[in-house]
Write a protein that holds these residues in place. Structure first.
Motif, PDB file in Angstrom:
ATOM      1  N   ASP A  52      40.178  30.105 -87.883  1.00 19.23           N
ATOM      2  CA  ASP A  52      41.416  29.588 -87.301  1.00 19.23           C
ATOM      3  C   ASP A  52      41.347  29.613 -85.779  1.00 19.23           C
ATOM      4  O   ASP A  52      40.309  29.929 -85.191  1.00 19.23           O
ATOM      5  CB  ASP A  52      42.625  30.379 -87.833  1.00 19.23           C
ATOM      6  CG  ASP A  52      42.534  31.870 -87.519  1.00 19.23           C
ATOM      7  OD1 ASP A  52      41.745  32.250 -86.617  1.00 19.23           O
ATOM      8  OD2 ASP A  52      43.242  32.658 -88.173  1.00 19.23           O
ATOM      9  N   GLU A  56      52.085  25.961 -79.845  1.00 18.74           N
ATOM     10  CA  GLU A  56      52.109  25.798 -81.307  1.00 18.74           C
ATOM     11  C   GLU A  56      51.002  26.606 -81.969  1.00 18.74           C
ATOM     12  O   GLU A  56      51.208  27.226 -83.022  1.00 18.74           O
ATOM     13  CB  GLU A  56      51.973  24.314 -81.647  1.00 18.74           C
ATOM     14  CG  GLU A  56      53.133  23.450 -81.177  1.00 18.74           C
ATOM     15  CD  GLU A  56      52.927  21.989 -81.508  1.00 18.74           C
ATOM     16  OE1 GLU A  56      51.843  21.667 -82.063  1.00 18.74           O
ATOM     17  OE2 GLU A  56      53.833  21.178 -81.230  1.00 18.74           O
ATOM     18  N   GLU A  57      49.802  26.605 -81.367  1.00 20.47           N
ATOM     19  CA  GLU A  57      48.682  27.378 -81.935  1.00 20.47           C
ATOM     20  C   GLU A  57      48.981  28.875 -81.890  1.00 20.47           C
ATOM     21  O   GLU A  57      48.692  29.605 -82.851  1.00 20.47           O
ATOM     22  CB  GLU A  57      47.396  27.071 -81.164  1.00 20.47           C
ATOM     23  CG  GLU A  57      46.861  25.674 -81.390  1.00 20.47           C
ATOM     24  CD  GLU A  57      45.647  25.378 -80.543  1.00 20.47           C
ATOM     25  OE1 GLU A  57      44.833  24.528 -80.949  1.00 20.47           O
ATOM     26  OE2 GLU A  57      45.512  26.005 -79.456  1.00 20.47           O
ATOM     27  N   GLU A  97      51.949  30.322 -81.907  1.00 21.93           N
ATOM     28  CA  GLU A  97      52.988  30.636 -82.891  1.00 21.93           C
ATOM     29  C   GLU A  97      52.419  30.610 -84.306  1.00 21.93           C
ATOM     30  O   GLU A  97      52.766  31.476 -85.139  1.00 21.93           O
ATOM     31  CB  GLU A  97      54.130  29.629 -82.746  1.00 21.93           C
ATOM     32  CG  GLU A  97      55.287  29.889 -83.673  1.00 21.93           C
ATOM     33  CD  GLU A  97      56.401  28.877 -83.500  1.00 21.93           C
ATOM     34  OE1 GLU A  97      57.406  28.959 -84.242  1.00 21.93           O
ATOM     35  OE2 GLU A  97      56.263  27.973 -82.633  1.00 21.93           O
ATOM     36  N   ARG A  98      51.555  29.646 -84.592  1.00 22.14           N
ATOM     37  CA  ARG A  98      50.981  29.534 -85.940  1.00 22.14           C
ATOM     38  C   ARG A  98      50.091  30.724 -86.271  1.00 22.14           C
ATOM     39  O   ARG A  98      50.170  31.280 -87.376  1.00 22.14           O
ATOM     40  CB  ARG A  98      50.190  28.230 -86.049  1.00 22.14           C
ATOM     41  CG  ARG A  98      49.621  28.004 -87.440  1.00 22.14           C
ATOM     42  CD  ARG A  98      48.908  26.669 -87.564  1.00 22.14           C
ATOM     43  NE  ARG A  98      47.681  26.632 -86.783  1.00 22.14           N
ATOM     44  CZ  ARG A  98      47.487  25.831 -85.741  1.00 22.14           C
ATOM     45  NH1 ARG A  98      48.465  25.022 -85.321  1.00 22.14           N
ATOM     46  NH2 ARG A  98      46.342  25.830 -85.077  1.00 22.14           N
ATOM     47  N   GLU A  99      49.258  31.136 -85.348  1.00 24.73           N
ATOM     48  CA  GLU A  99      48.322  32.231 -85.619  1.00 24.73           C
ATOM     49  C   GLU A  99      49.037  33.573 -85.716  1.00 24.73           C
ATOM     50  O   GLU A  99      48.623  34.440 -86.503  1.00 24.73           O
ATOM     51  CB  GLU A  99      47.238  32.285 -84.532  1.00 24.73           C
ATOM     52  CG  GLU A  99      46.418  31.006 -84.402  1.00 24.73           C
ATOM     53  CD  GLU A  99      45.811  30.557 -85.723  1.00 24.73           C
ATOM     54  OE1 GLU A  99      45.532  31.419 -86.585  1.00 24.73           O
ATOM     55  OE2 GLU A  99      45.607  29.349 -85.900  1.00 24.73           O
ATOM     56  N   ALA A 144      51.934  34.034 -86.887  1.00 22.92           N
ATOM     57  CA  ALA A 144      52.748  34.079 -88.099  1.00 22.92           C
ATOM     58  C   ALA A 144      51.935  34.451 -89.333  1.00 22.92           C
ATOM     59  O   ALA A 144      52.508  34.692 -90.400  1.00 22.92           O
ATOM     60  CB  ALA A 144      53.424  32.716 -88.314  1.00 22.92           C
ATOM     61  N   ILE A 145      50.638  34.512 -89.221  1.00 23.02           N
ATOM     62  CA  ILE A 145      49.765  34.851 -90.352  1.00 23.02           C
ATOM     63  C   ILE A 145      49.838  36.351 -90.643  1.00 23.02           C
ATOM     64  O   ILE A 145      49.762  37.178 -89.726  1.00 23.02           O
ATOM     65  CB  ILE A 145      48.307  34.425 -90.067  1.00 23.02           C
ATOM     66  CG1 ILE A 145      48.240  32.919 -89.813  1.00 23.02           C
ATOM     67  CG2 ILE A 145      47.401  34.821 -91.204  1.00 23.02           C
ATOM     68  CD1 ILE A 145      48.680  32.070 -90.988  1.00 23.02           C
TER      69      ILE A 145
END
Length: 245
Positions: free
Chosen positions: A215, A153-154, A156-158, A160-161
């Motif tokens: 982040d 999850e981390e 994928e989140r990073e 996507a920035i």
């Protein structure tokens, strides 16, 4: 002084002479002959030279063979003598350069890091000891080193920035070699404080000193820090070992 001047005016000055002759030799007639009429011979001193007991030094051993003959021409041996001079000058020049190089190397090597410092230049970390979703801190070169085992999850989140919206634009791919492992220095780029892991508004790192938020990729997202957290030189080994340095 007046008496001397008066005697000179009337021709009464006397002259003494010294003559060196070999031993047991009669005094030459010229030695006792009177000079001009202006002077009057009053005495002659004879000092004998013992020629048989005088050792004349011989330096022929130290002379070059080409110059021992007094009748030889100097120009005939100039090439050989110049060649000898050139060889000696070249040998001394090479020896001096080698000695200077050795001294410079010794001087420069004295500035290099000591063995105890070189021993801390690299650190080896077993990645199996770090569970997923956790961050572990190590000491490397006197600085805190953060190793983060990121979750899917981390990651994928990073990723996507949009990097263009960041203060210090960097993509997540540029900061990691393997997606699940983040290797950064735990030194805030604002004033050198040590951030807190798994804290802040973006779930990465938070510096409580002045409120800088990073982040999970170590990028500055909020606060006064101007740059992202530094990524040191590191390498992943085949046996699940990380080498930093």
């Amino acid at each position: 002084m007046q008496s001397v001047v008066k005697a000179a005016s009337v021709g009464q000055l006397a002259k003494a002479s010294c003559l060196g002759v070999p031993a047991n030799t009669a005094l030459p007639a010229a030695a006792v002959a009177g000079p001009a009429k202006t002077y009057k011979k009053v005495g002659t001193q004879v000092r004998s030279i013992h020629a048989g007991n005088v050792d004349v030094p011989d330096f022929s051993y130290y002379r070059r063979s080409a110059t021992k003959d007094p009748t030889s021409d100097n120009k005939s041996s100039i090439e050989n003598r110049n060649a000898f001079s050139y060889v000696m000058a070249g040998t001394l020049g090479v020896s001096g350069a080698y000695t200077a190089k050795a001294l410079v190397n010794q001087f420069v090597s004295s500035w290099s890091a000591s063995q105890d410092v070189l021993a801390l230049a690299k650190i080896e970390i077993k990645l199996a000891d770090i569970p997923e979703g956790k961050n572990m801190t190590f000491k490397w070169r006197g600085k805190p080193l953060f190793i983060r085992h990121r979750t899917a999850e981390e990651i994928e989140r990073e990723r996507a920035i949009d990097a263009s919206t960041l203060r210090d634009p960097q993509t997540d791919e540029d900061r990691v070699q393997q997606a699940e492992w983040l290797v950064i220095l735990g030194v805030c780029t604002h004033l050198g404080c040590v951030p807190i892991a798994n804290a802040g508004e973006f779930g990465g790192y938070y510096c409580p000193c002045h409120g800088s938020h990073y982040d999970a990729s170590g990028r500055i997202r909020k606060g006064p820090a101007p740059l992202n957290l530094e990524v040191p030189v590191h390498e992943f080994m085949d046996e699940g070992t990380l080498i930093v340095g």
